[in-house]
Design a protein around this motif. Structure first.
Motif, PDB file in Angstrom:
ATOM      1  N   LYS A   1       0.833  -1.222   0.000  1.00 40.72           N
ATOM      2  CA  LYS A   1       0.000   0.000   0.000  1.00 40.72           C
ATOM      3  C   LYS A   1       0.860   1.261   0.000  1.00 40.72           C
ATOM      4  N   ALA A   2       2.034   1.163  -0.640  1.00 40.68           N
ATOM      5  CA  ALA A   2       2.914   2.334  -0.734  1.00 40.68           C
ATOM      6  C   ALA A   2       2.250   3.469  -1.497  1.00 40.68           C
ATOM      7  N   ASP A   3       1.275   3.128  -2.368  1.00 47.16           N
ATOM      8  CA  ASP A   3       0.563   4.165  -3.126  1.00 47.16           C
ATOM      9  C   ASP A   3      -0.294   5.046  -2.228  1.00 47.16           C
ATOM     10  N   LEU A   4      -0.558   4.587  -1.004  1.00 46.54           N
ATOM     11  CA  LEU A   4      -1.373   5.370  -0.067  1.00 46.54           C
ATOM     12  C   LEU A   4      -0.525   6.199   0.888  1.00 46.54           C
ATOM     13  N   ARG A   5       0.797   6.095   0.749  1.00 45.87           N
ATOM     14  CA  ARG A   5       1.713   6.886   1.589  1.00 45.87           C
ATOM     15  C   ARG A   5       2.282   8.049   0.776  1.00 45.87           C
ATOM     16  N   GLU A   6       2.207   9.208   1.342  1.00 46.62           N
ATOM     17  CA  GLU A   6       2.686  10.399   0.650  1.00 46.62           C
ATOM     18  C   GLU A   6       4.205  10.348   0.467  1.00 46.62           C
ATOM     19  N   SER A   7       4.651  10.746  -0.718  1.00 47.54           N
ATOM     20  CA  SER A   7       6.082  10.864  -1.043  1.00 47.54           C
ATOM     21  C   SER A   7       6.844   9.554  -0.849  1.00 47.54           C
ATOM     22  N   THR A   8       6.211   8.427  -1.173  1.00 48.10           N
ATOM     23  CA  THR A   8       6.857   7.118  -1.055  1.00 48.10           C
ATOM     24  C   THR A   8       7.178   6.576  -2.446  1.00 48.10           C
ATOM     25  N   VAL A   9       8.444   6.264  -2.653  1.00 44.45           N
ATOM     26  CA  VAL A   9       8.878   5.736  -3.945  1.00 44.45           C
ATOM     27  C   VAL A   9       8.632   4.229  -3.995  1.00 44.45           C
ATOM     28  N   TYR A  10       8.026   3.759  -5.081  1.00 50.14           N
ATOM     29  CA  TYR A  10       7.778   2.328  -5.264  1.00 50.14           C
ATOM     30  C   TYR A  10       7.650   2.037  -6.751  1.00 50.14           C
ATOM     31  N   PRO A  11       7.901   0.817  -7.201  1.00 52.72           N
ATOM     32  CA  PRO A  11       8.443  -0.291  -6.398  1.00 52.72           C
ATOM     33  C   PRO A  11       9.931  -0.096  -6.158  1.00 52.72           C
ATOM     34  N   GLU A  12      10.366  -0.548  -4.999  1.00 51.21           N
ATOM     35  CA  GLU A  12      11.760  -0.384  -4.612  1.00 51.21           C
ATOM     36  C   GLU A  12      12.172  -1.580  -3.767  1.00 51.21           C
ATOM     37  N   ARG A  13      13.442  -1.959  -3.909  1.00 51.85           N
ATOM     38  CA  ARG A  13      13.934  -3.109  -3.150  1.00 51.85           C
ATOM     39  C   ARG A  13      15.246  -2.779  -2.466  1.00 51.85           C
ATOM     40  N   THR A  14      15.327  -3.143  -1.186  1.00 49.75           N
ATOM     41  CA  THR A  14      16.569  -3.074  -0.429  1.00 49.75           C
ATOM     42  C   THR A  14      16.778  -4.431   0.224  1.00 49.75           C
ATOM     43  N   GLY A  15      17.650  -5.244  -0.360  1.00 49.78           N
ATOM     44  CA  GLY A  15      17.832  -6.598   0.158  1.00 49.78           C
ATOM     45  C   GLY A  15      16.546  -7.393   0.022  1.00 49.78           C
ATOM     46  N   ASP A  16      16.048  -7.905   1.131  1.00 49.31           N
ATOM     47  CA  ASP A  16      14.810  -8.683   1.134  1.00 49.31           C
ATOM     48  C   ASP A  16      13.618  -7.863   1.623  1.00 49.31           C
ATOM     49  N   ILE A  17      13.729  -6.547   1.559  1.00 50.60           N
ATOM     50  CA  ILE A  17      12.629  -5.655   1.914  1.00 50.60           C
ATOM     51  C   ILE A  17      12.156  -4.939   0.656  1.00 50.60           C
ATOM     52  N   LEU A  18      10.878  -5.087   0.335  1.00 52.90           N
ATOM     53  CA  LEU A  18      10.296  -4.494  -0.871  1.00 52.90           C
ATOM     54  C   LEU A  18       9.243  -3.462  -0.488  1.00 52.90           C
ATOM     55  N   THR A  19       9.264  -2.332  -1.145  1.00 53.90           N
ATOM     56  CA  THR A  19       8.223  -1.321  -0.995  1.00 53.90           C
ATOM     57  C   THR A  19       7.430  -1.309  -2.291  1.00 53.90           C
ATOM     58  N   LEU A  20       6.127  -1.576  -2.192  1.00 52.69           N
ATOM     59  CA  LEU A  20       5.340  -1.728  -3.416  1.00 52.69           C
ATOM     60  C   LEU A  20       3.858  -1.502  -3.182  1.00 52.69           C
ATOM     61  N   SER A  21       3.106  -1.626  -4.244  1.00 45.38           N
ATOM     62  CA  SER A  21       1.646  -1.580  -4.194  1.00 45.38           C
ATOM     63  C   SER A  21       1.113  -2.804  -4.917  1.00 45.38           C
ATOM     64  N   ALA A  22       0.218  -3.524  -4.266  1.00 42.89           N
ATOM     65  CA  ALA A  22      -0.346  -4.734  -4.873  1.00 42.89           C
ATOM     66  C   ALA A  22      -1.158  -4.423  -6.119  1.00 42.89           C
ATOM     67  N   GLN A  23      -1.516  -3.147  -6.314  1.00 42.56           N
ATOM     68  CA  GLN A  23      -2.310  -2.748  -7.474  1.00 42.56           C
ATOM     69  C   GLN A  23      -1.444  -2.442  -8.689  1.00 42.56           C
ATOM     70  N   ASP A  24      -0.123  -2.502  -8.524  1.00 40.26           N
ATOM     71  CA  ASP A  24       0.819  -2.032  -9.542  1.00 40.26           C
ATOM     72  C   ASP A  24       1.553  -3.214 -10.179  1.00 40.26           C
ATOM     73  N   ASP A  25       1.497  -3.328 -11.513  1.00 36.40           N
ATOM     74  CA  ASP A  25       2.126  -4.449 -12.215  1.00 36.40           C
ATOM     75  C   ASP A  25       3.642  -4.478 -12.011  1.00 36.40           C
ATOM     76  N   ALA A  26       4.277  -3.311 -12.026  1.00 35.09           N
ATOM     77  CA  ALA A  26       5.730  -3.268 -11.832  1.00 35.09           C
ATOM     78  C   ALA A  26       6.104  -3.777 -10.441  1.00 35.09           C
ATOM     79  N   SER A  27       5.237  -3.520  -9.465  1.00 37.10           N
ATOM     80  CA  SER A  27       5.479  -4.012  -8.102  1.00 37.10           C
ATOM     81  C   SER A  27       5.408  -5.535  -8.059  1.00 37.10           C
ATOM     82  N   LEU A  28       4.421  -6.098  -8.758  1.00 33.78           N
ATOM     83  CA  LEU A  28       4.282  -7.557  -8.790  1.00 33.78           C
ATOM     84  C   LEU A  28       5.449  -8.199  -9.530  1.00 33.78           C
ATOM     85  N   ASP A  29       5.969  -7.517 -10.559  1.00 35.72           N
ATOM     86  CA  ASP A  29       7.148  -8.023 -11.265  1.00 35.72           C
ATOM     87  C   ASP A  29       8.347  -8.092 -10.321  1.00 35.72           C
ATOM     88  N   LEU A  30       8.527  -7.044  -9.513  1.00 37.24           N
ATOM     89  CA  LEU A  30       9.630  -7.011  -8.552  1.00 37.24           C
ATOM     90  C   LEU A  30       9.473  -8.121  -7.518  1.00 37.24           C
TER      91      LEU A  30
END
Length: 427
Positions: A331-360
């Protein structure tokens, strides 16, 4: 006032003890959300700072009188407590306020009972409810047995002296628990057989875990729509607590012919009743036997860190440990000024509604569960063309070249396939 299921909304007063726990405010917010999920509307909130609950009345005597006045002014007949209360505490609060009392455990059990759809989920909830009811039996209680559990149906009111009646009711409940556990064990045995068959087939299992309403089912459906063996076989999803109580397993087939199973498990909540955790061990077994856990976190919720702590606590309670895990800040899309999709090691910031996030997410899952796969080059003799067909159908073929000695294939193989084709390897 009615919700979309046409269930009447019950006005309630929430009560809780602040014992210096830094999570108290969050727990009261969560209690309000649980009440809302159970068709209740919060009219007032009454709290008190105490080192420990009063053994007789939970609150202090003066607070009980204040609570009675609040209930009278608000014209509310039900209290919902943030803790699990003893039978005497419930009885004394009811006597002091004239209202019905429901504690946190009973509230969660009510929600689970209304959400349970499959026979497995219903059995698990019924066992937990009966175990909760046992120490709270009163001589005046009527015991209602479910026709499906062999109790004969209808409402049982035992006759005789008070103590005899109490013991009769206790035996009825203990018998019903025994019957339910036997049926549950049969279902668990069938589920264990299916898991053993999957293990024998060497299919990797990835389990979505996390707090209730964090977005696990949304992620599941997003991946099933793109890679599902049956893309119409979606799981139920809704913006509500405990929308999913059953573990759903779907097979995902990736474009390079690699496959894995994805499991969507029941969500967690803080102070989940121990009886319910024990009863739902069968449902959570998919997580316990997964090759990879994917913790889904509602990143848009200000209390997401407390939710992550709850998830870790619950995993410990059900004995899940030592399994690799990646964490999704969803739900990164609901957080202001949050960049997604993004990965740091085994931590992913994404939105389940976003195809690029699901690809990551898929790319990260692949790194973990297919790390033991082998990339190699095979030379298959021309007189064994069936092997080439099998590899094209079941393995990842990167390049195929016809030589004077046979078919040369650059492939990625599972460990089992690597052993099977060892004699044909060139490298």
């Amino acid at each position: 006032m009615y919700d979309n299921e046409q269930s009447p909304v019950q006005p309630v007063v929430l009560v809780g003890l602040d014992r210096g726990n830094e999570q108290f405010e969050y727990q009261m917010i969560e209690l309000a959300n649980l009440a809302s999920a159970n068709h209740m509307e919060v009219s007032e909130v009454v709290t008190q700072k105490l080192d420990r609950p009063n053994s007789a009345t939970y609150f202090g005597k003066g607070k009980i009188e204040e609570l009675a006045e609040v209930l009278k002014v608000a014209d509310v007949k039900m209290i919902v407590a943030n803790d699990e209360l003893s039978p005497s505490q419930i009885r004394n609060i009811e006597q002091g306020t004239g209202a019905t009392v429901m504690d946190r455990t009973a509230l969660i059990l009510d929600i689970f009972a209304s959400r349970a759809k499959t026979r497995l989920a219903k059995l698990q909830v019924q066992i937990a409810q009966l175990q909760y009811q046992l120490p709270r039996l009163r001589t005046s209680m009527n015991i209602r047995l479910d026709q499906q559990t062999g109790g004969g149906g209808g409402s049982f009111t035992s006759r005789g002296a008070g103590e005899t009646k109490l013991e009769t009711n206790r035996r009825l409940i203990e018998h019903q628990i025994s019957v339910l556990r036997k049926e549950l064990a049969e279902i668990e045995a069938d589920d264990e057989t299916r898991r053993a068959q999957r293990t024998k087939q060497n299919i990797k299992n990835v389990a979505l875990i996390g707090y209730t309403n964090a977005g696990k089912s949304t992620i599941m459906n997003g991946l099933v729509k793109r890679f599902g063996e049956n893309q119409d076989k979606l799981v139920f999803q809704a913006d509500m607590l405990f929308a999913t109580l059953e573990t759903s397993v779907r097979k995902l087939n990736l474009p390079d012919k690699q496959s894995f199973l994805l499991s969507d498990t029941v969500g967690f909540v803080s102070q989940l009743p121990h009886n319910l955790v024990a009863a739902f061990r069968a449902t959570l077994a998919e997580a316990a036997q997964a090759d990879l856990l994917v913790q889904v976190v509602d990143y848009a919720d200000p209390h997401y860190q407390e939710m992550m702590e709850t998830t870790q606590t619950t995993l410990s309670e059900i004995g899940v440990g030592g399994i690799p895990m990646i964490t999704i800040y969803n739900k990164a899309d609901l957080r202001e000024s949050t960049v997604y999709p993004e990965r740091t090691g085994d931590i992913l910031t994404l939105s389940a509604q976003d195809d690029a996030s699901l690809d990551l997410l898929i790319a990260t899952i692949r790194e973990h569960i297919f790390a033991d796969h082998v990339q190699t080059t095979l030379l298959i003799p021309f007189d064994q063309g069936q092997l080439v067909s099998d590899l094209n159908e079941n393995a990842t073929v990167h390049e195929l070249t016809y030589t004077e000695n046979g078919t040369e294939m650059s492939v990625t193989l599972t460990p089992a396939q690597a052993g099977r084709y060892e004699q044909y390897r060139l490298d």
